[in-house]
Design a protein around this motif. Structure first.
Motif, short mmCIF file in Angstrom:
data_model
loop_
_atom_site.label_atom_id
_atom_site.label_comp_id
_atom_site.label_asym_id
_atom_site.label_seq_id
_atom_site.Cartn_x
_atom_site.Cartn_y
_atom_site.Cartn_z
N HIS A 155 0.84 -1.19 0.00
CA HIS A 155 0.00 0.00 0.00
C HIS A 155 0.87 1.25 0.00
CE1 HIS A 155 0.50 -1.42 4.13
NE2 HIS A 155 0.33 -0.20 4.55
N GLY A 200 -5.58 -4.89 6.61
CA GLY A 200 -6.18 -4.44 5.37
C GLY A 200 -7.68 -4.46 5.51
N ARG A 230 -6.24 -9.48 8.54
CA ARG A 230 -4.79 -9.56 8.41
C ARG A 230 -4.38 -9.37 6.95
NH1 ARG A 230 -4.95 -15.04 10.88
NH2 ARG A 230 -4.09 -15.52 8.84
N LEU A 231 -3.18 -8.90 6.74
CA LEU A 231 -2.68 -8.70 5.38
C LEU A 231 -2.48 -10.02 4.65
CD1 LEU A 231 -0.13 -5.82 5.98
CD2 LEU A 231 -2.49 -5.67 5.18
N ARG A 267 -9.51 -1.61 -1.56
CA ARG A 267 -8.71 -2.00 -0.40
C ARG A 267 -8.19 -0.77 0.32
NH1 ARG A 267 -6.97 -6.47 2.20
NH2 ARG A 267 -4.76 -6.94 2.36
N PHE A 272 -6.05 0.40 4.24
CA PHE A 272 -5.13 -0.14 5.24
C PHE A 272 -5.22 0.68 6.52
CE2 PHE A 272 -3.64 -1.28 1.10
CZ PHE A 272 -3.34 -2.63 1.25
#
Length: 100
Positions: A6, A34, A44-45, A63, A65
């Motif tokens: 990101h 995310g 979680r990423l 998306r 963050f």
């Protein structure tokens, strides 16, 4: 595993995160969670569900963050039922409009 970045393309080492008010800001530190803006879900990423959606060509344009879980929750996002299963159960049990 797919690398989800990101980083802001206009500046190396700059990451676009979302604050507790849902507004984007630049940070020198990457986010730890995310989120999917359309459904207000955060996880979680490395979430298998999110990575699967990304691999299929979806999800990326929506998306966002977050620096941490508290910020995501404050911004109105709920925990992911796949990668944050226990947190999701807690969230769901606290909802007044449970139908299942």
């Amino acid at each position: 595993m797919m690398n989800v970045s990101h980083e802001n393309r206009s500046g190396a080492g700059q990451f676009t995160l979302v604050d507790a008010d849902g507004m984007p800001y630049l940070s020198t530190k990457p986010g730890t969670l995310g989120g999917y803006r359309r459904r207000h879900i955060c996880g979680r990423l490395d979430c298998p569900s999110a990575l699967r959606a990304i691999a299929q060509g979806g999800y990326v344009e929506h998306r966002v963050f977050f620096a941490d879980e508290a910020t995501a929750i404050a911004a109105g996002y709920r925990p992911c039922g796949t990668c944050l299963r226990e947190k999701y159960r807690e969230w769901k049990s606290q909802r007044p409009d449970q139908d299942s």
